[in-house]
Design a protein around this motif. Structure first.
Motif, PDB file in Angstrom:
ATOM      1  N   TRP A 113       0.832  -1.208   0.000  1.00  0.00           N
ATOM      2  CA  TRP A 113       0.000   0.000   0.000  1.00  0.00           C
ATOM      3  C   TRP A 113       0.863   1.254   0.000  1.00  0.00           C
ATOM      4  O   TRP A 113       0.456   2.303  -0.498  1.00  0.00           O
ATOM      5  CB  TRP A 113      -0.940   0.013   1.196  1.00  0.00           C
ATOM      6  CG  TRP A 113      -2.164  -0.829   1.003  1.00  0.00           C
ATOM      7  CD1 TRP A 113      -2.521  -1.942   1.682  1.00  0.00           C
ATOM      8  CD2 TRP A 113      -3.213  -0.603   0.035  1.00  0.00           C
ATOM      9  NE1 TRP A 113      -3.719  -2.446   1.213  1.00  0.00           N
ATOM     10  CE2 TRP A 113      -4.166  -1.635   0.201  1.00  0.00           C
ATOM     11  CE3 TRP A 113      -3.430   0.362  -0.949  1.00  0.00           C
ATOM     12  CZ2 TRP A 113      -5.314  -1.718  -0.576  1.00  0.00           C
ATOM     13  CZ3 TRP A 113      -4.571   0.275  -1.728  1.00  0.00           C
ATOM     14  CH2 TRP A 113      -5.491  -0.748  -1.542  1.00  0.00           C
ATOM     15  N   SER A 173       0.152   3.934  -2.894  1.00  0.00           N
ATOM     16  CA  SER A 173      -0.206   5.306  -2.525  1.00  0.00           C
ATOM     17  C   SER A 173       0.738   6.315  -3.168  1.00  0.00           C
ATOM     18  O   SER A 173       0.308   7.329  -3.724  1.00  0.00           O
ATOM     19  CB  SER A 173      -0.188   5.454  -1.002  1.00  0.00           C
ATOM     20  OG  SER A 173      -0.436   6.784  -0.618  1.00  0.00           O
ATOM     21  N   THR A 232       0.162   6.373  -7.162  1.00  0.00           N
ATOM     22  CA  THR A 232      -1.043   7.063  -7.623  1.00  0.00           C
ATOM     23  C   THR A 232      -0.941   8.567  -7.419  1.00  0.00           C
ATOM     24  O   THR A 232      -1.377   9.344  -8.273  1.00  0.00           O
ATOM     25  CB  THR A 232      -2.280   6.526  -6.874  1.00  0.00           C
ATOM     26  OG1 THR A 232      -2.063   6.601  -5.456  1.00  0.00           O
ATOM     27  CG2 THR A 232      -2.562   5.086  -7.255  1.00  0.00           C
ATOM     28  N   THR A 233      -0.358   8.987  -6.310  1.00  0.00           N
ATOM     29  CA  THR A 233      -0.196  10.422  -6.054  1.00  0.00           C
ATOM     30  C   THR A 233       0.737  11.059  -7.076  1.00  0.00           C
ATOM     31  O   THR A 233       0.439  12.122  -7.641  1.00  0.00           O
ATOM     32  CB  THR A 233       0.353  10.659  -4.638  1.00  0.00           C
ATOM     33  OG1 THR A 233      -0.532  10.088  -3.675  1.00  0.00           O
ATOM     34  CG2 THR A 233       0.497  12.152  -4.360  1.00  0.00           C
TER      35      THR A 233
END
Length: 312
Positions: free
Chosen positions: A68, A72, A75-76
């Motif tokens: 994760w 995270s 994607t950011t």
């Protein structure tokens, strides 16, 4: 708890059979400060285990676990890279790797600063019941952030595989070096760059942690100010933009980046990973700040090391 960590705990407890008395005058010496750092390094099995357990505990019962962290970050970086490349009219093939690597390095810096302000407050129980050197908690924090950084490097290698042929495009404020595709030997400079970054992360967390434990208004101030630092640092924008808006010479706008210390910390790691040559002045500034920062942190450790257990 496994046997190696248990042995460290027993050893630390056996050397402190009685609760620590109020600090005596002779405790405020640099010898005691260096001894704290030395003992903390000797307990590396302890903070190494605790730092790894922090990550496992955070993603306990999660299907994909620490991945994760990577998702995270990916994607950011993808979302902001696509957005700002359109706003600034940049080529996505060069701008997205720039933003991605910037975010990865920024994540490490942000973790050391934000969590550094709470490093002793959040470990109140351990500090009161485990008479270990207080620097143990700082090393635990920096080790945990290093593990996060390594997880996020997965995103970098994906970007490297996709945009390898377009890496090497310079984002410099002064003379642009010769452009060559891909990355070369200069990528190895990211290793000493990150090592220097981690060494700075230790004194930052140590200094901010001590001051914030005494003055509880410091953490929210730092957390608010760090958001401003993010937008003033070339992460989602590159320093070459300052040349464009100034007609080619940069002018006074260059100071927006050059007076920002985070910019130089970013460059000693980001530039090699993007196939750029790190300008010598970035190393010089980071080296100077390392010396000054550690000097201030050691003074704080000397003066208030024994007070932390009472302030928490």
């Amino acid at each position: 708890m496994n046997s190696p960590v248990r042995s460290v705990l027993v050893q630390a407890t056996s050397t402190h059979d009685h609760p620590e008395a109020p600090p005596a005058a002779n405790s405020r010496t640099f010898d005691r400060a260096f001894e704290d750092l030395k003992k903390a390094w000797q307990h590396r099995e302890l903070w190494g285990h605790l730092g790894w357990q922090d990550i496992k505990q955070r993603y306990r019962r999660s299907v994909i676990g620490p991945l994760w962290i990577t998702i995270s970050m990916g994607t950011t970086a993808l979302a902001l890279g696509l957005l700002y490349s359109q706003l600034f009219g940049e080529e996505i093939s060069t701008f997205l790797p720039y933003v991605t690597v910037g975010f990865i390095v920024w994540g490490f810096i942000l973790g050391c600063v934000n969590e550094g302000t709470d490093v002793f407050i959040s470990n109140e129980g351990l500090i009161k019941h485990l008479p270990a050197p207080i620097t143990v908690h700082v090393l635990r924090l920096v080790w945990r952030q290093t593990l996060f950084f390594v997880h996020n490097l997965v995103v970098y290698f994906v970007v490297l595989a996709i945009f390898f042929s377009t890496l090497g495009h310079p984002y410099m404020m002064n003379n642009d070096p010769e452009v060559k595709p891909g990355v070369g030997w200069e990528i190895l400079l990211a290793i000493p760059g990150f090592a220097l970054l981690a060494i700075n992360g230790i004194w930052i967390a140590l200094l901010f942690g001590i001051v914030s434990t005494r003055f509880r208004d410091i953490p929210p101030v730092v957390h608010s100010f760090i958001n401003l630092v993010f937008f003033m640092t070339p992460i989602v924008w590159h320093a070459g933009v300052l040349n464009k808006v100034s007609g080619g010479d940069g002018g006074w706008r260059v100071l927006i980046a050059e007076l920002n210390p985070v910019y130089h910390y970013l460059e000693i790691v980001r530039a090699p990973l993007l196939g750029h040559v790190v300008d010598w002045h970035h190393w010089a500034i980071v080296g100077g700040m390392t010396v000054v920062g550690w000097a201030v942190a050691l003074v704080a450790l000397r003066n208030w090391r024994a007070r932390v257990s009472y302030w928490v």
